[in-house]
Enzyme design. Sequence first.
Site, PDB file in Angstrom:
ATOM      1  N   HIS A 230      -6.646  -3.590  -3.368  1.00  9.57           N
ATOM      2  CA  HIS A 230      -7.653  -2.949  -2.527  1.00  9.57           C
ATOM      3  C   HIS A 230      -8.954  -2.882  -3.316  1.00  9.57           C
ATOM      4  CE1 HIS A 230      -9.600  -0.187   0.218  1.00  9.57           C
ATOM      5  NE2 HIS A 230      -8.570  -0.298   1.033  1.00  9.57           N
ATOM      6  N   ARG A 246     -16.120   1.897   4.509  1.00 10.31           N
ATOM      7  CA  ARG A 246     -16.984   0.744   4.764  1.00 10.31           C
ATOM      8  C   ARG A 246     -17.109   0.473   6.259  1.00 10.31           C
ATOM      9  NH1 ARG A 246     -13.947  -3.379   2.497  1.00 10.31           N
ATOM     10  NH2 ARG A 246     -12.337  -1.947   1.774  1.00 10.31           N
TER      11      ARG A 246
END
Length: 548
Positions: A230, A246
Amino acid sequence: MIYDVIVVGGGIAGLMAAIEAKTDTNKVALITKGNIFKSNSAMASGGINAVLDPEDKEAIESHIKDTYNSSKGLADIKSITYMCKKASTIISKLVSYGVTFQRDEKGNIAQRPFGGAGKNRTCYVGDKTGSAIIQTLIKKAKESGIKFLVNTYVLNLATHENRVCGVVSLRRLDSTVLVYPAKAVVLAAGGYAGIYRGNSTNAQDYTGDLLAVALRAGLSLRDMEFVQFHPTGIAKTNYLVTEAARGEGGYLINSDNQRFVNELDTRDKIAKAILNEQKKGHKVYIDLRHLSLEKIQKKLPSLYTVAFNQVGIDISKELLEIKPVAHYTMGGVACNMTQTKIKGLFVCGEMAANAIHGANRLGGNSLLEGAVFGELAGQKALEFSKKHDFATIDYNLVIKDILTIDKIFAGETSKNFNAIRVSLGNTMFNNVGIIRSKESLVKAFDYIKYLRNQSYSLHCINKERRNNVELISILELRNALEVSEAVILAAKKRKESRGAHHRSDYERTRKKYQKHILIREVKKGFFKLEFEEKGVLNRFRDLIINKH
């Protein structure tokens, strides 16, 4: 106690399987290594993908295509199609159980964007989606009459003539070896990213125990080289900074205050971009300062609290330093729509290689895959248990496990097994991490082989059998080393770069390697690897989807 169906694992896949397997008249048990609230599913914060309108064929096809494209050609269209078409039903079922997904102004389930997705299709509960789902499913499971066997460590499967008979387990309370007979067994105990201890969002005990159990039972593992890193873990603590940060508009910037990557690209590309920045000597941050405090507290409340509590950062005013961390594992037990080669044994969730994620998982698909295939595994286990009686258990195999435990208690050791676990994590991250090469893989293999030999000389310093954490740590370490070897060997055999697997000595993706790698342990410490060829029908399906 005997059960019609035993499910191992308390995440979304295991809970869904147990609920589906339970009827008013049968007995179903759910085994968890620790407490029932601890699982990777509970930590999955971003959301769960779904096209909510089952009649929207175009949107479903888009979900199928995004998932397949993310897999880099290593997924099965049939399995993906099944998952994507079941998504709306799964969301409806979760809602009926009591999951309160975020709603928009019209009262419809809200959906946010996620990396690699062509459309907004991620349903969520703030930034604690997994936790909300797990708590609801635990309540449903208890109401259904499922027996929870907590703090129970599975040592091995009991099998007879290629038929599952039950599980051999260690009761952590008093270190007693117990056998739980069952007509059918579902394995749903999660992945193996915990082998990257100190460099992972996973807890240190998520070491792929049941993958090692599967190897010892003669099953093959598939796609073990594909570990998803990740892009955004908190640099100082490894805590996952959800992709939702995000998705809601967060930027990734370096220490020169420059954005350097598309924040909604796939995870493998973003992780490599961040690694490149770090190699240049730059720190990398997630920047949420341009979002309002109100939006952050509404959409990312857990991240806001965790960032302040863990590292003293107010993300509405300050930059939060991040780094890539091992997060999810695409590899697992080879199966076909949850069915393994052992009769009555089914696998689902992160530990199953159902040919959904291939070389790179699409964000938001893990909870969906766990729910969809957990449901299917539970249904198949129930069906199998209705048609079959209990199989014979060979208690000579159980005696071997008892002797193993006694031996760990009996001897003395001067080695620090916690130091070995840390060393394993660093070796895997540095040599079998985001970037690999033949040189790094050989180095890792030689060291892990050495550690594996050392692990059999480890003994409990504390001889008290009640809640002995040393015993579990030693058993986990042995399994972690077995799984690590499988990862390294598969990564060495794949002489290309594809998805989450990047070889610095083989930068290109090669057509000849568009196939799975299977690995099995022919005898203790000796593995056999082979490529799994795609059937004609699957190759034809690949051609069709690649034309669109």
